[in-house]
Scaffold this motif. Structure first.
Motif, short mmCIF file in Angstrom:
data_model
loop_
_atom_site.label_atom_id
_atom_site.label_comp_id
_atom_site.label_asym_id
_atom_site.label_seq_id
_atom_site.Cartn_x
_atom_site.Cartn_y
_atom_site.Cartn_z
N VAL A 148 -7.39 6.58 1.47
CA VAL A 148 -5.96 6.75 1.79
C VAL A 148 -5.75 6.87 3.29
O VAL A 148 -5.23 5.96 3.94
CB VAL A 148 -5.37 7.97 1.04
CG1 VAL A 148 -3.92 8.18 1.46
CG2 VAL A 148 -5.45 7.75 -0.46
N VAL B 11 1.02 7.72 -5.73
CA VAL B 11 0.21 7.14 -6.80
C VAL B 11 1.05 6.95 -8.06
O VAL B 11 0.98 5.91 -8.73
CB VAL B 11 -1.02 8.02 -7.08
CG1 VAL B 11 -1.73 7.55 -8.35
CG2 VAL B 11 -1.98 8.00 -5.90
N CYS C 113 -7.21 7.44 -10.22
CA CYS C 113 -7.22 8.05 -8.88
C CYS C 113 -8.09 9.30 -8.92
O CYS C 113 -8.17 9.99 -9.95
CB CYS C 113 -5.83 8.39 -8.38
SG CYS C 113 -5.02 9.79 -9.18
N LEU D 173 -4.68 3.21 3.67
CA LEU D 173 -3.32 3.03 3.15
C LEU D 173 -2.29 3.62 4.09
O LEU D 173 -1.09 3.32 3.98
CB LEU D 173 -3.19 3.66 1.76
CG LEU D 173 -4.10 3.09 0.67
CD1 LEU D 173 -3.83 3.77 -0.67
CD2 LEU D 173 -3.93 1.58 0.54
N VAL E 77 -7.19 4.75 -6.43
CA VAL E 77 -7.06 5.43 -5.14
C VAL E 77 -8.05 6.58 -5.06
O VAL E 77 -8.19 7.38 -6.00
CB VAL E 77 -5.62 5.94 -4.95
CG1 VAL E 77 -5.52 6.81 -3.69
CG2 VAL E 77 -4.65 4.76 -4.86
N SER F 11 -9.44 9.66 -2.37
CA SER F 11 -9.15 10.36 -1.11
C SER F 11 -9.87 11.69 -1.04
O SER F 11 -10.05 12.36 -2.06
CB SER F 11 -7.63 10.60 -0.98
OG SER F 11 -7.35 11.34 0.20
#
Length: 446
Positions: free
Chosen positions: A281, A335, A343, A285, A322, A324
């Motif tokens: 992230v 999300v 995730c 992102l 995702v 992180s």
């Protein structure tokens, strides 16, 4: 001109006591290959290539004879020297099937298996599957082999593809990718493996069959058989090793047989194989910047094009997860807005996290790509088949990645990779045309 076997005679074959058809494996071995002269006698791990093929053919059960069909005395002598059996044939045959028909006149049998002499990695079990299939169904005139390939390999005109009926009979062969995914839905492709089994009556009539337009256009002789109404049953096997067409192919096969490279090294993961993408992230992102509101909540800036790229992948059958090292309400809201079901947030061991996500998605490491920007992402790089760094990542992170993207984190880096994956999987029109985009996306979050 009369051609005789190296042994000066060809002994008749007898039907076994169970009355099953007699089966002969014929290995065509032309000395004068255009791209690699003397190919059948090329040394691989101390044996000629044709000997490797011959010995593997001899492992197939239910076969009454194995014979090398050659047009050169040097090959015949080599076969004789390792204790094999050879038959001399004309050098003027326009196709391998015509050469097989000449062998038939010298070596009577009910079923003839044409096993190419430049396939030293052929698996006896695959040929066994072909022989057993022909013996099990007398209605099948011709048998052959096939195996699944990815969409990237399907684009090559050098790879012959086929479409089969529910019973395994071939419907068509082509150098084009078939079936054509008109609506760009995910399709599966089959590669034709050039090993054939023919019943005697097929070879007896082959030379009289007219050459159809499709054969002339595709340069595929098996289309002559389909056009004549003959059934070609395709038996599916696992992906096969490489054959030998060029010196480069020969060196690759030598390395594989000597164990100096592995099958994994032979075929590296590619974007066409990707079924799971795992982005970091912060710094990927987002641009890595953190903004705090009056309550102390960390705010992050996401890029809308990355969000669209995630939806495009998800709708195209590629999962996005995702990952992180941080966790926050803002990240969880993003999300949720994207509709992502995979995730892991607030994790420190990214290698274990990636492996858990792969297991959850039902994919292998070779089918997984990850994106990162800092040292915490290096363990993820180590366990994923493909890894990508953003251009402003430290040099040592970029050096550890499979490749470095051109777009910085937070400015569409994920979208750059998503577009590359869609293109590699033959779905570039999803992002490049209005019709493709409209077809795939009816609802989305950006």
């Amino acid at each position: 001109m009369t051609f005789e076997s190296k042994e000066k005679q060809v002994l008749p074959l007898a039907v076994n006591s169970l009355g099953q058809p007699t089966v002969v494996i014929v290995i065509p071995a032309r000395y004068g290959s255009t791209r690699l002269p003397g190919k059948p006698l090329a040394d691989i791990a101390g044996k000629s290539m044709v000997q490797h093929v011959y010995e593997r053919a001899c492992e197939v059960q239910g076969v009454h004879a194995v014979v090398v069909a050659t047009d050169d005395e040097r090959v015949a002598t080599a076969v004789h020297d390792f204790g094999g059996r050879s038959v001399m044939t004309s050098a003027e045959h326009p196709s391998g099937t015509d050469r097989l028909a000449e062998v038939m006149a010298q070596l009577p049998a009910d079923i003839y298996v044409n096993l190419q002499g430049d396939e030293p990695l052929v698996r006896p079990g695959d040929v066994q599957r072909l022989v057993d299939g022909m013996l099990a169904d007398a209605a099948v005139s011709v048998g052959t082999l096939c195996h699944p390939i990815d969409s990237q390999e399907a684009q090559s005109p050098n790879t012959v593809k086929l479409v089969v009926a529910d019973n395994g009979d071939a419907l068509y062969f082509s150098r084009s990718p078939i079936p054509y995914p008109r609506d760009k839905e995910h399709v599966s492709y089959l590669k034709h493996v050039g090993v054939y089994a023919y019943r005697r009556e097929v070879l007896q009539t082959y030379a009289q069959l007219p050459q159809p337009m499709a054969e002339k256009a595709e340069k595929l002789e098996q289309l002559r058989l389909l056009a004549a109404g003959l059934r070609i049953r395709a038996f599916e096997v696992e992906p096969t090793g490489p054959g030998v067409d060029t010196l480069e192919c020969l060196e690759q096969v030598r390395a594989l047989m000597m164990g100096t490279i592995s099958a994994f090294e032979q075929k590296q993961p590619s974007l066409a194989d990707v079924r799971l993408v795992i982005p970091d992230v912060d710094g990927v992102l987002t641009d890595g910047g953190l903004f705090y509101d009056a309550t102390g909540e960390a705010l992050k800036r996401f890029h809308v094009r990355d969000g669209l790229g995630m939806r495009l992948l998800e709708e195209s059958g590629v999962r996005v997860a995702v990952l992180s090292g941080r966790d926050s309400p803002v990240l969880r809201k993003r999300v949720a807005d994207l509709g992502l079901s995979f995730c892991l947030l607030g994790v420190k061991d990214k290698a274990a996290a990636c492996q858990a996500l792969m297991q959850q998605a039902g994919v292998t490491a070779a089918q997984t790509a990850c994106l990162g920007d800092d040292s915490i992402d290096l363990p993820a790089f180590a366990v994923c088949g493909l890894s990508y760094a953003v251009p402003d990542a430290p040099q040592y992170v970029r050096a550890a990645a499979t490749a470095t993207l051109s777009t910085p984190g937070g400015y569409g880096a994920f979208r750059e990779l998503a577009d590359a994956i869609l293109s590699a999987q033959g779905q570039e029109d999803v992002v490049a045309s209005a019709s493709g985009y409209s077809r795939l996306m009816s609802q989305m979050a950006q």
